[in-house]
Design a protein around this motif. Sequence first.
Motif, short mmCIF file in Angstrom:
data_model
loop_
_atom_site.label_atom_id
_atom_site.label_comp_id
_atom_site.label_asym_id
_atom_site.label_seq_id
_atom_site.Cartn_x
_atom_site.Cartn_y
_atom_site.Cartn_z
N GLU A 404 -2.15 -15.14 6.22
CA GLU A 404 -1.83 -16.52 4.81
C GLU A 404 -1.96 -15.79 4.02
O GLU A 404 -3.58 -14.47 4.22
CB GLU A 404 -1.91 -17.42 5.08
CG GLU A 404 -1.88 -18.51 4.16
CD GLU A 404 -2.71 -19.69 4.05
OE1 GLU A 404 -3.21 -20.13 5.14
OE2 GLU A 404 -1.90 -20.82 3.32
N ASN A 463 2.61 -19.02 -0.13
CA ASN A 463 2.60 -20.56 0.11
C ASN A 463 3.70 -21.22 -1.40
O ASN A 463 4.06 -20.16 -2.23
CB ASN A 463 1.01 -20.91 -0.84
CG ASN A 463 0.01 -21.34 0.38
OD1 ASN A 463 0.23 -21.91 1.52
ND2 ASN A 463 -0.77 -20.11 0.70
N GLU A 495 4.94 -21.39 3.76
CA GLU A 495 4.54 -22.40 3.76
C GLU A 495 4.59 -24.56 2.31
O GLU A 495 4.51 -23.19 1.59
CB GLU A 495 2.85 -22.66 4.06
CG GLU A 495 2.60 -21.37 4.73
CD GLU A 495 1.11 -21.34 4.47
OE1 GLU A 495 0.10 -22.13 4.75
OE2 GLU A 495 1.15 -20.61 5.93
N ASP A 525 1.94 -26.85 5.98
CA ASP A 525 1.26 -26.67 5.31
C ASP A 525 0.03 -27.82 5.53
O ASP A 525 1.28 -29.56 5.27
CB ASP A 525 0.71 -25.77 4.65
CG ASP A 525 -0.41 -25.18 4.16
OD1 ASP A 525 -0.91 -25.77 5.11
OD2 ASP A 525 -0.84 -24.72 3.38
N LYS A 546 0.86 -26.42 10.22
CA LYS A 546 -0.46 -26.48 10.48
C LYS A 546 -1.17 -27.40 10.29
O LYS A 546 -0.91 -28.11 9.22
CB LYS A 546 -0.67 -25.27 9.21
CG LYS A 546 0.10 -23.72 9.41
CD LYS A 546 -0.05 -23.63 8.09
CE LYS A 546 -1.53 -22.33 8.42
NZ LYS A 546 -1.85 -21.16 6.73
#
Length: 640
Positions: A404, A463, A495, A525, A546
């Motif tokens: 990530e 993200n 994400e 996420d 996640k």
Amino acid sequence: MTPDETSSNRVLVVDDDVQLISEYLRCLGEDFEPANATTTLSDLEKVLFGDDADERGAARFEVHSRNRGEAAVAAVEEAVRAGKPYSIVFLDIRMPPGMDGIEAARRIRALDANVNIVIVTGSLSPEPENLGKEIPPADRIFFFKKPFHAVECRQLAAALCGKWHADLALRHANDVLEQRVWERTEALHKLAYFDPVTGLPNRLRLTDEFDRVIHEGNGSGRETLLVLLDIERFSFLNETMGYDSGTELLKAIGRRLSRTFDDHGSDTGVTVSRFGADEFACLIPQVKDHASLQELVERIKTTVEEPFLINGRDLFLKAALGAAWYPTHGENAKTVFRCAEAALHRSMRRPDNGITYYHNEMLISARHRFELETELRQAIEHKEIIAHFQPQLCLKTGRLAGAEALARWRRPDGTILLPAEFIPLSEDMGISDVLFEAVLRRVCESVRRWHDECQWNIPVSVNLSPHQLRNHDLVSLIQKVLEENEVDRKLINLELTETVLLEDLTIARPVLHDLSRFGVGVHIDDFGTGYSSLSYLAELPVHTLKIDQSFIERLTESKTNERVVQAIVALGKAMQLQVIAEGIETEQQLLLVNEFGCDLAQGFFLGKPMAEKDFLGWCDAVAESTNKHAVLPFVAGRER
Ligand code: C2E
Ligand code: MG
Ligand code: MG
């Protein structure tokens, strides 16, 4: 115009001379035949009265008589009260020993503004032109000279009755027009100042009201409190419940807020306003002290967070509140409003969506913010925004399965700022797209390098900010950056936190479909922190869940917590999604999520987010020490 008013030509004749009264009755009577009737008279009556004239064209009058001024005034009063006013009063000027004609006229005029008054006199005293000034309006008072001719009298009566009816029609038309203007003005006023859904005052009206309260209460020494509140994830509720229920809910919130202050007991009332889609305001004047102020704000929060029964369902809302008050925080409505808004935004950013009381430090932090804003713009230009990489391991094989990318701001002095310190700022500044592009570029450059230098193809997740969902060019921006760096789409995942996704599904849904069609992976996420409805999952092109760190953190505390994580994993599996456990800090947590069937794990226990060089070093070290990239103890005996 009432039927009574239009039905007849009512005439009152007043004279102390009985003979003259008889003459009036004769010449205004129905069977009056003038000795030398002229066509002019009957024509005039026909024109003036139309249907009210008989077949010979003669007007019909309803004649009443009195022989004293006092009696005349009483007759007019009674006629007005009964809704049958006179069109004309013929008034003799001298009726001794009682009230004279002029005085009677004055009193009659005070009772009836529309009646035509005819002063009947043998002399021209008082002056005819002064009479209009004395007993206005001048166009409703006339002189008539005695002795009069019967035809003259009838002609005058016909003309004045006609005039009276014409005046009445005009007044009626004016009334209708006025009423219409009033209604339209009222409607415009409503549109301009009130929210059509809840009927509550809007922002404009609230600010006006606030200014008025300040103006009137100046010097009272008491505070006027302004509380703004935002209903968390209203648009999501609106969409899942249906817009009708959403409207119902807004109305119910408005009603409940208004009722809350029934007992405030202040002369100047409380104003509850809706000033945005899911934003309400309460303006509370004359607050005694700070304890009451706090009590009021807390009461508002409790009021809104008690369940609402909408369409047979209990709805639990969460509200973020911001409070500021006059005169402590500003000298006028606008300034206090700005302070309350700043406080509200602070609450909205807090995870618990609590209450924020405006305080002057917020001003200082605003100044600090301004400096940070300038620095952040430069940081993006100077490539100070970099990506750190945190490994994600496959629980089945123990190998590195991905990473990530987490944004970091590396300042020239070497200090590193975490996302929490600059991502929200970038969103407020409206430059989150630029920031996202900067992070994506850094990631793509790294992915490209890894591919070129060691044929290493490792997927990286980036993200997304909530604001990015509103960027219509998001997909083309991603495409551009990927193509410039010749990066395979399959190697990039995006994400998006669950709460952001649910904030506005109407906006999120098409964007996710576009991204998925383009070929990048979509990961949800912090899963599990959002609304409890899961139906949206099935219809979205999502690849990975996640599990939120908070579940992992509490995992070993109780069996219930274990079961929650198990349930989330089962849900992911049922929907054929990959499940990642993030925030793994202990071996025990790792063993449990492995046992529950999670696919990947990420966390400090396995590897912290690292600068690219350290990340590569970590990968090498792990590969060497664990033989063929396997880093997890429990996979040693498994087939690879
Ligand atoms: P996230 O996407 O949920 O990222 C995981 C966060 O948890 C990271 O914090 C990471 O350092 C931290 N973390 C990882 N393993 C552990 C662990 O074992 N224990 C604990 N306590 N924490 C762990 P970080 O880097 O501070 O990022 C925080 C959040 O900021 C991220 O949460 C993400 O929502 C956001 N963010 C990070 N980078 C970006 C970015 O480039 N763009 C946007 N829009 N948001 C970003
Ligand atoms: Mg993340
Ligand atoms: Mg997360």
